[in-house]
Design an enzyme around this catalytic site. Structure first.
Site, PDB file in Angstrom:
ATOM      1  N   HIS A  14       0.825  -1.211   0.000  1.00 39.71           N
ATOM      2  CA  HIS A  14       0.000   0.000   0.000  1.00 39.71           C
ATOM      3  C   HIS A  14       0.861   1.263   0.000  1.00 39.71           C
ATOM      4  CE1 HIS A  14      -2.744   2.901   2.249  1.00 39.71           C
ATOM      5  NE2 HIS A  14      -3.381   2.660   1.125  1.00 39.71           N
ATOM      6  N   HIS A  56      -0.814  11.195  -2.208  1.00 39.79           N
ATOM      7  CA  HIS A  56      -2.117  10.829  -1.652  1.00 39.79           C
ATOM      8  C   HIS A  56      -2.972  12.021  -1.236  1.00 39.79           C
ATOM      9  CE1 HIS A  56      -4.955   9.676   1.551  1.00 39.79           C
ATOM     10  NE2 HIS A  56      -5.064   8.536   0.877  1.00 39.79           N
TER      11      HIS A  56
HETATM   12  O1  G3P Z   1      -6.546   1.681  -2.967  1.00 37.23           O
HETATM   13  C1  G3P Z   1      -6.879   1.374  -1.663  1.00 37.23           C
HETATM   14  C2  G3P Z   1      -6.598   2.482  -0.680  1.00 37.23           C
HETATM   15  O2  G3P Z   1      -5.389   3.100  -1.019  1.00 37.23           O
HETATM   16  C3  G3P Z   1      -7.698   3.500  -0.630  1.00 37.23           C
HETATM   17  O3  G3P Z   1      -7.556   4.437   0.387  1.00 37.23           O
HETATM   18  O4  G3P Z   1      -6.893   6.600   1.327  1.00 37.23           O
HETATM   19  O5  G3P Z   1      -5.247   4.739   1.306  1.00 37.23           O
HETATM   20  O6  G3P Z   1      -5.875   5.898  -0.808  1.00 37.23           O
HETATM   21  P1  G3P Z   1      -6.333   5.458   0.563  1.00 37.23           P
HETATM   22 MG    MG Z   2      -4.816   4.724  -2.327  1.00 35.36          MG
END
Ligand code: G3P
Ligand code: MG
Length: 246
Positions: A14, A56
């Site tokens: 992630h 992000h």
């Molecule tokens: O793609 C899954 C996840 O990344 C979605 O939430 O806020 O971490 O971008 P966020």
């Molecule tokens: Mg994400």
């Protein structure tokens, strides 16, 4: 619609290996590769001058040495920013990654990407898609690219731009609501990406038994997550996928 071309692994890092390196940077992708993770989830947005970058937040403060909004930054200013020092001294000087640099790295490392089209408040989904989608399609083969978004306008525009077949799309949800299939069908998505804590067994089985890929974000506790594999979840997006390794 399922997409046979997509070679999805069980483990996806992630924002790169964000437990061990500054999120969404080249360093975080190299760190994922170094521990044997083959896919990363990354967020893409546009700078104010239209350059797609891996980032992000709407703001700069949490993950850099600058304040202000991403939308007010141009590429020259972005290149002066430090996107690593906030995480640790070892990463000081790490740049904000452009999408172009990130795609070149992913290609060089033979890695796959689940690229999230991140449409923060007030930003234009169409402009983002027009800058990001052709670049991803030119850089990586269909087996190693999956574009996802919470934003249905972004997904719809990506589908229009890419045509019926060539691009795997994923619908991001928090809980899997009753409308999951309608949202997938509207953009010919192949996958549903759900918040693992909100996923219910019956709905998970409904998705996987319909032939859609089911991914979960962002899980870091393999024991707590474990029952979900039997519900048909195919991949977990984790800040530290090494915890899920045997
Ligand atoms: O793609 C899954 C996840 O990344 C979605 O939430 O806020 O971490 O971008 P966020
Ligand atoms: Mg994400």
């Amino acid at each position: 619609m399922p997409d046979a071309a997509l070679a999805l692994p069980r483990l996806i890092a992630h924002r790169g290996l964000s437990a061990r390196a500054p999120e969404n940077t080249l360093a975080a992708v190299r760190a994922a590769h170094a521990v044997g993770v083959t896919w990363v989830e990354l967020d893409v947005q546009l700078l104010g001058d239209g350059t797609p970058v891996i980032w992000h937040d709407a703001g700069l403060r949490r993950c850099s040495d600058r304040r202000g909004r991403l939308a007010d930054l141009d590429l020259a200013a972005a290149r002066r920013l430090d996107a690593g020092g906030w995480f640790g001294e070892a990463f000081r000087g790490e740049p904000m990654a452009t999408l172009e640099a990130m795609l070149a790295l992913l290609d060089a490392l033979d890695m796959g990407v689940n690229l999230e089209l991140k449409v923060n408040r007030g930003r234009d989904p169409r402009a983002l898609v027009e800058a990001a989608v052709p670049a991803v399609m030119a850089a990586l083969p269909p087996s190693r690219r999956l574009l996802s978004s919470f934003n249905d306008a972004a997904l719809a525009h990506a589908r229009t731009l890419a045509g019926p077949e060539a691009l795997s799309l994923g619908v991001l949800v928090e809980g899997v609501g009753r409308d999951w299939r309608r949202r997938c069908e509207a953009v010919t998505a192949c996958s549903v990406h759900a918040d693992w804590k909100r996923l219910k067994a019956a709905r998970a089985r409904e998705v996987s038994e319909a032939g859609y890929r089911l991914l979960c974000y962002t899980a870091n506790d393999p024991a707590a997550f474990a029952p979900r594999w039997e519900w048909g979840v195919e991949a977990v997006i984790s800040d530290d996928p090494t915890r899920f390794m045997p």
